[in-house]
Design a protein around this motif. Structure first.
Motif, mmCIF file in Angstrom:
data_model
loop_
_atom_site.group_PDB
_atom_site.id
_atom_site.type_symbol
_atom_site.label_atom_id
_atom_site.label_comp_id
_atom_site.label_asym_id
_atom_site.label_seq_id
_atom_site.Cartn_x
_atom_site.Cartn_y
_atom_site.Cartn_z
ATOM 1 N N GLY A 15 -0.817 5.132 3.551
ATOM 2 C CA GLY A 15 0.512 5.197 2.954
ATOM 3 C C GLY A 15 0.935 6.623 2.663
ATOM 4 N N LYS A 16 0.005 7.442 2.199
ATOM 5 C CA LYS A 16 0.282 8.852 1.934
ATOM 6 C C LYS A 16 0.722 9.567 3.214
ATOM 7 N N ILE A 17 0.008 9.269 4.293
ATOM 8 C CA ILE A 17 0.316 9.888 5.587
ATOM 9 C C ILE A 17 1.622 9.344 6.150
ATOM 10 N N LEU A 18 1.809 8.032 6.063
ATOM 11 C CA LEU A 18 2.981 7.388 6.653
ATOM 12 C C LEU A 18 4.284 7.853 6.011
ATOM 13 N N TYR A 19 4.276 8.141 4.729
ATOM 14 C CA TYR A 19 5.485 8.644 4.095
ATOM 15 C C TYR A 19 5.872 10.005 4.648
ATOM 16 N N VAL A 20 4.888 10.819 4.973
ATOM 17 C CA VAL A 20 5.157 12.122 5.586
ATOM 18 C C VAL A 20 5.706 11.938 7.001
ATOM 19 N N VAL A 21 5.078 11.046 7.752
ATOM 20 C CA VAL A 21 5.472 10.813 9.148
ATOM 21 C C VAL A 21 6.833 10.126 9.237
ATOM 22 N N PHE A 22 7.010 9.027 8.496
ATOM 23 C CA PHE A 22 8.238 8.244 8.589
ATOM 24 C C PHE A 22 9.462 9.002 8.063
ATOM 25 N N LYS A 23 9.215 9.944 7.166
ATOM 26 C CA LYS A 23 10.332 10.693 6.586
ATOM 27 C C LYS A 23 11.111 11.453 7.660
ATOM 28 N N GLN A 24 10.418 11.827 8.725
ATOM 29 C CA GLN A 24 11.064 12.533 9.829
ATOM 30 C C GLN A 24 12.083 11.643 10.539
ATOM 31 N N TYR A 25 11.832 10.337 10.502
ATOM 32 C CA TYR A 25 12.668 9.395 11.244
ATOM 33 C C TYR A 25 13.524 8.524 10.329
ATOM 34 N N HIS A 26 13.570 8.869 9.033
ATOM 35 C CA HIS A 26 14.408 8.169 8.058
ATOM 36 C C HIS A 26 14.028 6.689 7.918
ATOM 37 N N PHE A 27 12.713 6.392 8.027
ATOM 38 C CA PHE A 27 12.265 5.020 7.875
ATOM 39 C C PHE A 27 11.814 4.719 6.444
ATOM 40 N N GLY A 49 0.808 -1.220 0.000
ATOM 41 C CA GLY A 49 0.000 0.000 0.000
ATOM 42 C C GLY A 49 0.837 1.263 0.000
ATOM 43 N N MET A 50 1.941 1.251 0.739
ATOM 44 C CA MET A 50 2.812 2.423 0.771
ATOM 45 C C MET A 50 3.537 2.601 -0.557
ATOM 46 N N LYS A 51 3.869 1.505 -1.204
ATOM 47 C CA LYS A 51 4.467 1.600 -2.547
ATOM 48 C C LYS A 51 3.461 2.176 -3.531
ATOM 49 N N LEU A 52 2.228 1.752 -3.405
ATOM 50 C CA LEU A 52 1.165 2.253 -4.273
ATOM 51 C C LEU A 52 0.967 3.751 -4.050
ATOM 52 N N ALA A 53 1.004 4.175 -2.798
ATOM 53 C CA ALA A 53 0.814 5.586 -2.462
ATOM 54 C C ALA A 53 1.957 6.459 -2.962
ATOM 55 N N LYS A 54 3.140 5.873 -3.089
ATOM 56 C CA LYS A 54 4.329 6.608 -3.531
ATOM 57 C C LYS A 54 4.558 6.449 -5.033
ATOM 58 N N ASP A 55 3.604 5.814 -5.713
ATOM 59 C CA ASP A 55 3.722 5.546 -7.154
ATOM 60 C C ASP A 55 4.949 4.703 -7.475
ATOM 61 N N GLN A 56 5.307 3.792 -6.545
ATOM 62 C CA GLN A 56 6.428 2.882 -6.760
ATOM 63 C C GLN A 56 5.931 1.468 -7.047
ATOM 64 N N GLU A 57 4.633 1.350 -7.272
ATOM 65 C CA GLU A 57 4.066 0.009 -7.428
ATOM 66 C C GLU A 57 4.583 -0.681 -8.677
ATOM 67 N N GLY A 58 4.818 -1.931 -8.567
ATOM 68 C CA GLY A 58 5.162 -2.767 -9.705
ATOM 69 C C GLY A 58 4.007 -3.730 -9.875
ATOM 70 N N TYR A 59 4.137 -4.892 -9.265
ATOM 71 C CA TYR A 59 3.056 -5.864 -9.231
ATOM 72 C C TYR A 59 2.638 -6.020 -7.772
#
Length: 205
Positions: free
Chosen positions: A190-202, A51-61
């Motif tokens: 996933g959209k939210i988590l990328y914003v949140v996790f970016k603060q902690y380099h996750f 889901g996070m890959k999909l939210a970041k437009d990194q989805e493959g399969y």
């Protein structure tokens, strides 16, 4: 819009429809892999990974991404789920028990468990996304989940509210939404988590 442009797979309409289809696939995968119950932890971790890959437009399969995470995190996610499920049953049992008491002490204990349950839900919100995105032991994951949930309380409430609303709409208003609900929830989170996790380099590239 010209016909050639309409049938172009990079067309925004087709890209949108592709994401909707991927969300439906994720919902089905999560439900099927959660049926044994004890695998819910692994399936939820895999759901957030894809889901996070999909939210970041990194989805493959999405199917490949889902099962990659499911296999990779199965043992740790299953153990984590057993711990959290046991704790959840304990909290629900105590809430039900103390809700019946009308005395001062009983009411105080009931509200104490309400607060503990709120913290439990906050930790649960971040635990499996963290498992999907970083390598750490169970104790550290739980501590990080608590810290991140509290420090980002606004985002945390939004994620919990989103989940509650989608389930409520699916159950009480429009049942077909349930076909999309789990995948859509993972995408929005996933959209939210990328914003949140970016603060902690996750965030993993």
């Amino acid at each position: 819009m010209e016909m050639a442009e309409f049938f172009n797979l990079d067309n925004p309409i087709w890209r949108f429809m592709g994401k909707v289809f991927d969300m439906m696939v994720l919902t089905v995968l999560w439900v099927v892999t959660s049926l044994p119950v004890f695998t819910i932890g692994a399936s939820t971790t895999a759901l957030y990974y894809a889901g996070m890959k999909l939210a970041k437009d990194q989805e493959g399969y999405v199917v490949k991404d889902f099962f990659h995470s499911f296999r990779e995190n199965f043992r740790q996610a299953t153990f984590m789920w057993c711990i959290l499920a046991g704790l959840g049953i304990f909290l629900i049992t105590d809430l039900t028990w103390y809700y019946q008491f009308k005395s001062g002490v009983g009411v105080m204990i009931f509200f104490m468990f309400v607060i503990l349950t709120a913290f439990y839900i906050m930790i649960l919100t971040y635990t499996f996304p963290l498992l999907a995105r970083c390598q750490a032991g169970i104790k550290k994951i739980l501590m990080l989940a608590f810290m991140i949930a509290v420090k980002n309380i606004g985002w945390t409430i939004l994620m919990i509210t989103t989940t509650t609303c989608l389930l409520a709409i699916g159950v009480f208003v429009c049942a077909p939404v349930l076909i999309l609900s789990v995948g859509l929830c993972a995408y929005l989170h996933g959209k939210i988590l990328y914003v949140v996790f970016k603060q902690y380099h996750f965030v993993l590239e």
